[in-house]
Design a protein around this motif. Sequence first.
Motif, PDB file in Angstrom:
ATOM      1  N   THR A 137      35.077  38.645  36.698  1.00 61.37           N
ATOM      2  CA  THR A 137      36.126  36.711  36.889  1.00 61.37           C
ATOM      3  C   THR A 137      35.511  36.053  37.708  1.00 61.37           C
ATOM      4  OG1 THR A 137      38.341  36.846  35.805  1.00 61.37           O
ATOM      5  CG2 THR A 137      38.305  35.902  37.476  1.00 61.37           C
ATOM      6  N   THR A 138      36.132  36.870  38.938  1.00 63.84           N
ATOM      7  CA  THR A 138      35.619  36.726  40.255  1.00 63.84           C
ATOM      8  C   THR A 138      33.908  36.471  41.186  1.00 63.84           C
ATOM      9  OG1 THR A 138      35.166  38.701  41.377  1.00 63.84           O
ATOM     10  CG2 THR A 138      37.891  37.984  41.684  1.00 63.84           C
ATOM     11  N   ASP A 139      33.394  36.982  39.949  1.00 67.17           N
ATOM     12  CA  ASP A 139      32.241  37.295  40.035  1.00 67.17           C
ATOM     13  C   ASP A 139      31.239  37.723  41.673  1.00 67.17           C
ATOM     14  OD1 ASP A 139      29.598  36.950  38.839  1.00 67.17           O
ATOM     15  OD2 ASP A 139      29.332  34.975  39.661  1.00 67.17           O
ATOM     16  N   PHE A 140      32.218  38.035  41.731  1.00 65.58           N
ATOM     17  CA  PHE A 140      32.034  39.502  43.068  1.00 65.58           C
ATOM     18  C   PHE A 140      31.816  40.744  42.603  1.00 65.58           C
ATOM     19  CE2 PHE A 140      32.640  36.266  45.464  1.00 65.58           C
ATOM     20  CZ  PHE A 140      32.065  35.556  46.542  1.00 65.58           C
ATOM     21  N   LEU A 141      30.710  41.155  41.715  1.00 63.96           N
ATOM     22  CA  LEU A 141      30.564  42.898  41.076  1.00 63.96           C
ATOM     23  C   LEU A 141      29.653  43.209  42.120  1.00 63.96           C
ATOM     24  CD1 LEU A 141      29.720  40.788  38.850  1.00 63.96           C
ATOM     25  CD2 LEU A 141      29.758  42.223  37.723  1.00 63.96           C
ATOM     26  N   GLY A 142      28.781  43.227  43.117  1.00 63.24           N
ATOM     27  CA  GLY A 142      29.012  43.930  44.671  1.00 63.24           C
ATOM     28  C   GLY A 142      29.104  43.727  45.907  1.00 63.24           C
ATOM     29  N   ASN A 143      28.653  44.361  46.810  1.00 65.36           N
ATOM     30  CA  ASN A 143      29.436  43.745  48.090  1.00 65.36           C
ATOM     31  C   ASN A 143      27.934  42.417  49.041  1.00 65.36           C
ATOM     32  OD1 ASN A 143      31.206  45.879  48.893  1.00 65.36           O
ATOM     33  ND2 ASN A 143      29.956  46.545  50.874  1.00 65.36           N
ATOM     34  N   GLU A 144      28.847  41.475  48.796  1.00 65.39           N
ATOM     35  CA  GLU A 144      27.803  40.403  48.749  1.00 65.39           C
ATOM     36  C   GLU A 144      28.387  39.238  49.783  1.00 65.39           C
ATOM     37  OE1 GLU A 144      26.034  38.755  44.547  1.00 65.39           O
ATOM     38  OE2 GLU A 144      27.644  39.546  44.739  1.00 65.39           O
ATOM     39  N   ARG A 152      43.724  50.645  27.693  1.00 61.72           N
ATOM     40  CA  ARG A 152      42.353  50.694  28.145  1.00 61.72           C
ATOM     41  C   ARG A 152      42.183  49.942  28.982  1.00 61.72           C
ATOM     42  NH1 ARG A 152      41.677  47.618  23.180  1.00 61.72           N
ATOM     43  NH2 ARG A 152      41.312  49.773  22.164  1.00 61.72           N
ATOM     44  N   LEU A 153      41.484  50.397  29.617  1.00 63.71           N
ATOM     45  CA  LEU A 153      41.277  49.936  30.955  1.00 63.71           C
ATOM     46  C   LEU A 153      39.149  50.294  31.738  1.00 63.71           C
ATOM     47  CD1 LEU A 153      42.536  50.870  34.653  1.00 63.71           C
ATOM     48  CD2 LEU A 153      40.676  51.330  34.243  1.00 63.71           C
ATOM     49  N   TYR A 154      39.259  48.854  32.271  1.00 63.63           N
ATOM     50  CA  TYR A 154      37.404  48.602  32.373  1.00 63.63           C
ATOM     51  C   TYR A 154      37.412  48.357  33.497  1.00 63.63           C
ATOM     52  CZ  TYR A 154      38.315  46.382  27.435  1.00 63.63           C
ATOM     53  OH  TYR A 154      38.562  46.752  26.316  1.00 63.63           O
ATOM     54  N   GLY A 155      35.837  48.400  33.834  1.00 62.67           N
ATOM     55  CA  GLY A 155      35.500  48.681  34.932  1.00 62.67           C
ATOM     56  C   GLY A 155      33.696  47.919  35.559  1.00 62.67           C
ATOM     57  N   TYR A 156      33.290  47.347  36.242  1.00 64.22           N
ATOM     58  CA  TYR A 156      32.359  46.826  36.633  1.00 64.22           C
ATOM     59  C   TYR A 156      31.519  47.051  37.765  1.00 64.22           C
ATOM     60  CZ  TYR A 156      34.909  44.457  32.494  1.00 64.22           C
ATOM     61  OH  TYR A 156      35.691  44.405  31.468  1.00 64.22           O
ATOM     62  N   HIS A 157      30.482  47.206  38.178  1.00 63.49           N
ATOM     63  CA  HIS A 157      30.105  47.053  39.302  1.00 63.49           C
ATOM     64  C   HIS A 157      28.111  46.728  39.342  1.00 63.49           C
ATOM     65  CE1 HIS A 157      28.875  47.824  43.403  1.00 63.49           C
ATOM     66  NE2 HIS A 157      28.026  48.730  43.142  1.00 63.49           N
ATOM     67  N   ARG A 158      27.772  45.833  40.093  1.00 62.60           N
ATOM     68  CA  ARG A 158      25.817  45.840  39.999  1.00 62.60           C
ATOM     69  C   ARG A 158      25.818  45.639  41.750  1.00 62.60           C
ATOM     70  NH1 ARG A 158      24.364  40.538  37.364  1.00 62.60           N
ATOM     71  NH2 ARG A 158      25.899  39.774  39.364  1.00 62.60           N
ATOM     72  N   THR A 159      25.060  45.999  42.408  1.00 66.24           N
ATOM     73  CA  THR A 159      24.362  45.948  43.323  1.00 66.24           C
ATOM     74  C   THR A 159      23.329  44.929  43.823  1.00 66.24           C
ATOM     75  OG1 THR A 159      24.667  48.624  43.311  1.00 66.24           O
ATOM     76  CG2 THR A 159      23.212  47.567  45.242  1.00 66.24           C
ATOM     77  N   PRO A 160      23.689  43.930  44.654  1.00 57.21           N
ATOM     78  CA  PRO A 160      22.910  43.184  45.035  1.00 57.21           C
ATOM     79  C   PRO A 160      21.561  43.716  45.092  1.00 57.21           C
ATOM     80  CG  PRO A 160      24.552  42.860  46.082  1.00 57.21           C
ATOM     81  CD  PRO A 160      25.086  43.718  45.674  1.00 57.21           C
ATOM     82  N   GLY A 161      20.435  42.232  44.509  1.00 60.58           N
ATOM     83  CA  GLY A 161      19.690  42.235  45.264  1.00 60.58           C
ATOM     84  C   GLY A 161      18.843  43.494  44.507  1.00 60.58           C
TER      85      GLY A 161
END
Length: 482
Positions: free
Chosen positions: A78-85, A373-382
Amino acid sequence: MISVVEVTRVPATKPNVLFVMTDQQRYDTVRALGNARIHTPNIDRLVDRGVSFTDAYSPDPICIPARHTVRTGCEATTTDFLGNEKRDASHLEERCGPFLARAMRERGYRTFLVGKYHAHPRDIDLGYDTRLSVEAYREDTGHEVKTTAREGAMVHLPQQNHLPPESNYEAWTTDRAVELIGGDGPFFGLVSYEPPHPPFAPSPPFDRMYDPDRLPGPVRGDRAVDHMDEKIPAQNYHFWTTREDGIDATTVRVLKAHYYGMISEVDRHIGRLLDAVESRDDAENTVICFFSDHGELLGDHHGWEKSSFFESSCRIPFLLSWPAELPAGVRNDELVSLTDLFGVATTAAGNPDLREGIDVVGMVKDDADPRERLYGYHRTPGLAPNFTTMVREGDWKYVFMQNGGREQLFDLSADPHELDDLSGERPEQTAELRETAARKLEADDRTDFVENGTLRRYPYQRLDMGRLIREPYPESPEDVLE
């Protein structure tokens, strides 16, 4: 805009709400919760004071996204911050609703933040009446936050903070927080400590508090399982270790000794916060929640740092106490998340807004259902496609890696160290959780991660994050002398 979930439960009088946060603290670093090797008498006081959630998670285990989840009550999708941007986050209030501090101000609270906040731009309005951080510390004391080298090549070497322990950043943070706790209530405060985030540099005598030879080595399994998420070896290289093994087991124990020392040092400061709360007439009606933004692999699974969905990286301490309303000395194994903190604070304030979390206070009182249930997400930018997602349901943990379409399934009851990947042996369970993850992403309108009704995958690529260089090295060695 996230809808507000109204609940009629209202405390008789407004309680104070104090959030105490550390950075990069693993779930297994509290003596009262099973780690007999670590000294945490004041965190143990919090264990005795309330409810300890033993299955608590950072839903996006890296600094900036985790902190945005705390301040918005929303998941990273939702925040669309999936990595350290490092980009402007001011628009998040339009997307998610008022930041937590502003929401508490609207509920009649005096609000303050002392310590790390990790949001951009640096002057972002997070809604606090008072915000004291690095700049204020430098102005007050003339010190830098650390006197140890923070260059990439040294960040995972044992070091020492040469500032006196009574005047370093953590001590200053505690001094200011104690002053603010002592003001007129009701207050909402966030005290946010930097340790045990690297560099591993406790102040003396905490740098010699633990004998490395008495500490266990890292938990390591088959590298094919440990490094199935290509971000782990890429991150090892980024932080100046080798892709394959990270750091040898002997050095890991030395670093663990320093890591534990940092936690014990912060624990002493937490004791001062608790003393300040207990000196108030309304101490029993003060909510305290202690948590971390994420964990630290600390050599486990041949890896370092965070951003992984191994337990060492994404599972966190999460302690909640409110003596006037909640039981003391209780262990709770329901699934909770940083997403739930927004609801904890606003529920205590008498005007609940759960956002995308659950009603943890109500759950403890048997007035609300636990999380299924619990969900997690991550993506490193770039980087090349590297999105990862986790589903935790019962004893099962499913992890999907977009890079190569790799997946893992662990039975945490039988395999708490996550050494035995069962995705091949349990294809039906794996497929069920895979499709559960895809449905959740579709429901969140994140179709960029879903294709033809299932999780989108890409051909496997070796990832290169480069080396971490905080200040560029000179072209020629002698140039540094000038």
